[in-house]
Design a protein around this motif. Sequence first.
Motif, mmCIF file in Angstrom:
data_model
loop_
_atom_site.group_PDB
_atom_site.id
_atom_site.type_symbol
_atom_site.label_atom_id
_atom_site.label_comp_id
_atom_site.label_asym_id
_atom_site.label_seq_id
_atom_site.Cartn_x
_atom_site.Cartn_y
_atom_site.Cartn_z
ATOM 1 N N GLY A 30 27.538 25.058 30.976
ATOM 2 C CA GLY A 30 28.027 25.930 29.914
ATOM 3 C C GLY A 30 29.536 26.016 29.832
ATOM 4 N N LEU A 63 21.168 23.964 23.797
ATOM 5 C CA LEU A 63 20.138 24.787 23.175
ATOM 6 C C LEU A 63 19.684 24.186 21.853
ATOM 7 N N GLU A 112 21.701 18.855 30.861
ATOM 8 C CA GLU A 112 22.180 19.987 31.651
ATOM 9 C C GLU A 112 22.810 19.550 32.961
ATOM 10 N N ASN A 164 31.943 26.413 21.934
ATOM 11 C CA ASN A 164 31.009 27.164 22.760
ATOM 12 C C ASN A 164 29.638 26.468 22.725
ATOM 13 N N GLN A 165 29.108 26.193 23.907
ATOM 14 C CA GLN A 165 27.887 25.389 23.968
ATOM 15 C C GLN A 165 26.670 26.116 23.401
ATOM 16 N N ASN A 166 26.590 27.420 23.673
ATOM 17 C CA ASN A 166 25.422 28.161 23.195
ATOM 18 C C ASN A 166 25.381 28.175 21.672
#
Lengths: 329, 595
Positions: A321, A33, A26, A111-113
């Motif tokens: 993000g 995630l 992070e 998209n990271q999520n």
Amino acid sequence: MLVFIKSAIRFATIFLFGSTGETITEKSGHLNLGTPGIMCLGALGGCIGASLYMESLGINAEIINQTEQVAAAAANINGFAAILLCILFAMIFAGAGGLIYGFLTITLRCNQNVTGLAITTFGAGITNFFINYVDRSGFNYLAAKFTAPISGSDDWFSTIFLSHGALVYTAIVLALVVAFVFKKTRVGLNLTAIGENPATADAAGINVTGYKYTSCVLGGAIAGLGGLFYIMDYLYGSWEYAMEDLGWLAVALVIFSVWKPNWGILGSILFGAFYIMPSYVDVSFAAKELIKMVPYVATILILIFTSILNRRESQPPAALGLSYFREER
Amino acid sequence: MDKSIALQLKNINKTFGEVVANKNVNIELYRGEILSLLGENGSGKTTLMNMISGIYFPDSGEILVDGKPVVIRSPKDAFALKIGMIHQHFKLVDVFTAADNIILGEKINLPSFKEQKKQIKEEEKDKNKQNLKLFALPFKRFSSRLKFNYLNRNRGKKIEEIAKKYGFEVDLKKKIYDMSVSEKQTVEIIKVLYRGADILILDEPTAVLTPQEIDKLFAVLRRMRDDGKSIIIITHKLNEVMAISDRVAVLRKGEHIATVKTSETNASELTNMMVGHKTELNIERSEPENPVDRLVVKELTVTNRDGIKVVNNVSFTARSGEILGIAGIAGSGQRELLEAIAGLQKTSGGDIIYYDPNKEGEEVDLMQKTPVEIRDLGVRLSFVPEDRLGMGLVGNMDLIDNMMLRSYQKGHSLFVDRKNPKELAEHIVKDLEVVTPGVKTPVRKLSGGNVQKVLVGREIAAAPTVLMAAYPVRGLDINSSYTIYHLLNQQKEKGVAVIYVGEDLDVLIELCDRILVLCAGKISGIVDGRGAKKEEIGLLMTANESGEESEGGPEKIAAAPEKTKAEKIKEMFDVATKKFIVKAAVKKKKKEVKK
């Protein structure tokens, strides 16, 4: 009470590995995630490593019923080599998970999520599927090496501080080292700069992509050790499907520790204490479930608290993000 | 002054698509001088400087540093050539201290292994200790290569030396987010100096500073010049140019007009060079037919988050069948003014009154109303925002969906009505000659001009009574621009009150019936589009607000005979320049605040 504290510290190690790894990722601005899945991959890797080691000693499923023969072979286990091999395998598997995540989010700028959640599903699924095919015979002998305490005496000091296996101390030392690197070294400064403002870091001549990949892979590898600890130390070589839930707690712990691994040590013990408390107190089933909820509630409270406090240091990395693309101005 | 040339630009060309940003620019910069780069918005100043600092690469032309031709492909290359640029938007990490920001990414040059070995052998006499140190050396080198070395404790020393040398006042341990804009700028300048820059480029450094801070900055710049550094300062404020620079290079529409010595010129000459002679554009313009007051703005004030009045006491009237132009340097409050009228911006004082033509001129107060409320009242404000894809259209949605943004709340059916928007989209594509594969193409895939046509088309389709357009032709080629002008004129003929915010003065003069000039959030004048001169508007745009109050209201200015007024302002401006009263224009975009 002493046993409770001891168990809390032991349980905390799972979160601590996970959150230390996740913090590294992070800090570079990537919200991974996929950590729960990567921790599962670590467990799988460790398991395979352990299985290979046991195989080399001649312990496998065929002879497992011949107790004496197994015990004789198990006497030859070199604790140090075995643990090192397991750590190596866990880190390689989990690092590979981190690499997949890194490739998708850094190079392909997904998209990271979504990517993270996909990695979690992937990692947990693949582990739960393949781990049953891994020959886990004789793991109880190996697990004994993992859990071997420094001191077996039962005064309060030894019980709390010296009664743990090697990985517990590894986790704490690792967290302290990572905290030191973040705070005091140039590499930590560069990494923080990338997480805060990748364009600035890029303009300052820092290799942004290189740092991001390193942090994703290394963060994954360290998180994977949590999985290894879970299967080899906490469960004594068996496997339960609860790894993913614990992985989410590790992600929550990153927020709880406000991106500082040294605070993560205390936070993880607190989380561990609440998680195991239901087995130590005599209350109704509903109350036990409520106690298990405390870490999540605490994380929400911490989020509210840091938002109200509005101190810039306790905020998440500013570019968390967001994908970075140099030509996009 | 040392007269050797530090930096020379030869025949630099740069185009973005069809837009020419720089055309055959020749500029040289001497050692130990301050060169001002003067020009209107979009005259290619920043593009030119970005080519020197490695952000863009010139299409053709040569850059020479110290007489040698060089290739600058990245900011790193520029640093290696000792060129440092201080951007308008600071590149600093907020949570770091000033010192951390300055040393960020710094390369440490270690002596070679053999040299270090030699050094240890010389320094350490004790044989055992020597061996120990020799043993540790490879590890030490390895760790410093990995940049694992502990941050140097006396790292502040070199920075402090630089700060002292040029008289900067900065607390190195202070976090960036605690700093004022001027302090941040100081950190940026020190950072560039710390990296060893000899050529400094400052992109509109005074735009965000208060007069006192500007004085301080200029003092520092002069000290750096005396130290032999070369400085290029981009600005469009004439008084600052006169105050700080040794020479002035003027750019106009990407072309280099002239480089003159500051001591041999004056403000009005520079203005003429900056705005140039009037060019005929042949935009049709009809006489307004029986104009009625449609929108009256009275003493409107907008205060931004930093407590600065971005729109200050602005009063004007927009009449039906008339195009009211708004001119001004970028960030003089145009955006905020339009947003306030459209209900998107909180206002801190004043009145906006709308006379509804459908209800025989009934008065409607638009203040304190949301955009939806304004629409529900029957007030039609069609707003073409500056940032088309950010505020006007949704890039990932197709033409039909974008049409629906205006209409989906209408109707009583459970499902949204897609038929009418589709017809509208097809209608717009046909009428405005939008080049698109179809109405189902995502808007972001269209070119800038076509996006703009879609947006303007949609706003016009709502049959507005007041149409506001902010920079509708920005980034558009000539033909698309003319289409937009034509559309605006059509609306005007229909009796719509059109408000047009533009950059190009030629266009403003030819298109608009009246031109309102904003300067630092205040109205510095309203002129008639038919008789206006470019120089006059140019002066109003850069005018100091001091003395404007005595004119007694902007409407009176418009009524006054034009020649005398222009002369008056010129006089005032010259006096102001001589006295060097620097007044800072407020220029802070929302984006920057966010970042």
